[in-house]
Design an enzyme around this catalytic site. Structure first.
Site, short mmCIF file in Angstrom:
data_model
loop_
_atom_site.label_atom_id
_atom_site.label_comp_id
_atom_site.label_asym_id
_atom_site.label_seq_id
_atom_site.Cartn_x
_atom_site.Cartn_y
_atom_site.Cartn_z
N CYS A 92 0.75 -0.93 -0.16
CA CYS A 92 0.16 -0.25 0.04
C CYS A 92 0.57 1.68 0.46
O CYS A 92 0.59 2.45 -0.17
CB CYS A 92 -1.23 0.08 1.12
SG CYS A 92 -0.02 0.08 2.36
N HIS B 170 -2.57 1.71 7.39
CA HIS B 170 -2.28 1.37 5.82
C HIS B 170 -2.02 2.86 5.25
O HIS B 170 -2.19 3.55 5.98
CB HIS B 170 -4.21 0.74 5.20
CG HIS B 170 -3.98 1.01 4.66
ND1 HIS B 170 -3.32 0.07 2.89
CD2 HIS B 170 -4.91 1.33 3.71
CE1 HIS B 170 -4.17 -0.27 2.62
NE2 HIS B 170 -5.05 0.63 2.42
N ASN C 245 -7.76 4.09 -2.32
CA ASN C 245 -7.44 3.56 -1.78
C ASN C 245 -7.14 2.14 -2.72
O ASN C 245 -7.30 2.78 -3.75
CB ASN C 245 -8.46 2.09 -1.04
CG ASN C 245 -8.22 1.51 0.37
OD1 ASN C 245 -6.49 1.38 0.50
ND2 ASN C 245 -8.66 0.76 1.13
#
EC number: 3.4.22.14
Length: 380
Positions: free
Chosen positions: A151, A288, A308
């Site tokens: 990520c 994250h 995302n």
């Protein structure tokens, strides 16, 4: 004169009955689904996401996890006072530990650059009430990190793609895989997590980054392809940190470009988010990395627009709206460690969102923004 006691009693009974009926109606999905119906839902879900389990007892174990996920979703969505919904997505039969170890790859720790005052709040400063860098053409389509804790690379690349478009006028999808294969450091370990800022630093040290088309994503660690690493299509000059725990400074930064952030995404509500303005529950133990690509207000509730890297099957076609202006670290710690790449043009810095959508109302210097636009005004 007061109301008769019998009338008050009847009224209380009436409203209590309504409440019970309402709760029963909202919980009907919990009570009316048979085990066979849930099994059929699970089989359809397995087909949709291309999953199968052949080892002894594995299907049954996964089915029990799926049932608990479905129960959580039904209970959450039965509460009509919530500002967001949750739903079945690709994570529905994963344990919490599997989800965290596979999809949450931000490595928290000390940032290596000083905080910049470029976006420090200024008395009298006015910001647009709505910003969406997608509508300005500065955001590449939603990508999927797959079963790789990369990520950090997706967040870094998204902001570099954005600033490159803002400065040059050209939107190019860049290579996360190059960062994963070639950008390893002591703290950044490809699919095993990393720093967003290490991604920026790699691009600076390397003199640029290749395109996604040339160096495609594989969702796994690989050997650095030196030939592809030497193909440099997009560059940045440096990177900076937004003042920590300051949502007004973060809003100012997002007015000028997409911004990399990290947040706490470990909870069930975040994992299964499907639509609306997310308000938690969540903590501030950031794990994250995502990208803020805008902000706005709906029904009097301020929100961030978050990109995302969990494919379009999660959230609002891959995006989340998350509660803004709560103070401190922000919702889920989103204001804890924001950072952004810097790419200078002839005027030393990109123009803000408003100047790309409407006639320019700001000017920029190397020290920061000057000017005003319609929207929210800052006062100390």
């Amino acid at each position: 004169m007061g109301l008769p006691k019998s009338f008050v009693s009847m009224s209380l009974l009436f409203f209590s009955t309504l409440l019970i009926l309402s709760l029963a109606f909202n919980a009907k999905n919990l009570t009316q689904r048979t085990n066979d119906e849930v099994k059929a839902m699970y089989e359809s879900w397995l087909i949709k996401y291309g999953k199968s389990y052949n080892s002894l007892g594995e299907w049954e174990r996964r089915f029990e996890i799926f049932k608990e996920t479905l129960r959580f979703i039904d209970e959450h969505n039965a509460d009509t006072n919530r500002s967001y919904k949750v739903g079945l997505n690709q994570f529905a039969d994963l344990t919490d530990e599997e989800f965290r170890s596979t999809y949450l790859g931000f490595t928290s720790g000390s940032n290596k650059t000083k905080v910049s005052n470029r976006y420090e709040p200024r008395v009298g400063q006015v910001l647009p009430s709505y910003v969406d860098w997608r509508s300005a053409g500065a955001v590449v389509d939603i990508k999927s990190q797959g079963e790789c804790g990369g990520c950090w690379a997706f967040s870094a690349i998204a902001t570099v793609e954005g600033i490159n478009k803002i400065v040059t006028g050209v939107l190019i999808s860049l290579s996360e895989q190059e960062l994963i294969d070639c950008g390893r450091t002591q703290n950044t370990r490809g699919c095993n997590g990393g720093y967003i800022t290490d991604g920026f630093q790699f691009i600076i040290n390397n003199g640029g980054i290749n395109t996604e088309e040339n160096y495609p994503y594989t969702a796994q660690d690989g050997e650095c392809n030196l030939d592809l690493q030497n193909e440099k299509y997009v560059t940045i000059d440096t990177y900076e940190n937004v003042p920590y725990n300051n949502e007004w400074a973060l809003q100012t930064a997002v007015t000028y470009q997409p911004v990399s952030v990290a947040l706490d995404a470990a909870g069930d509500a975040f994992k299964h988010y499907s639509s609306g303005i997310f308000t938690g529950p969540c903590g501030t133990a950031i794990d994250h990395a995502v990208t803020i690509v805008g902000y706005g207000t709906e029904g009097g509730i301020d929100y961030w627009i978050v990109k995302n890297s969990w494919d379009t099957t999660w959230g609002e076609e891959g995006y989340m709206r998350i509660l803004r202006n709560v103070g401190g670290a922000g919702t889920c710690g989103i204001a804890t460690m924001p950072s952004y790449p810097v790419k200078y043009n002839n005027q030393n810095h990109p123009k803000p969102y408003s100047s790309l959508i409407n006639p320019p109302a700001f000017s920029m210097s190397k020290d920061g923004p000057v000017g005003v636009d319609d929207g929210q005004r800052y006062s100390a």
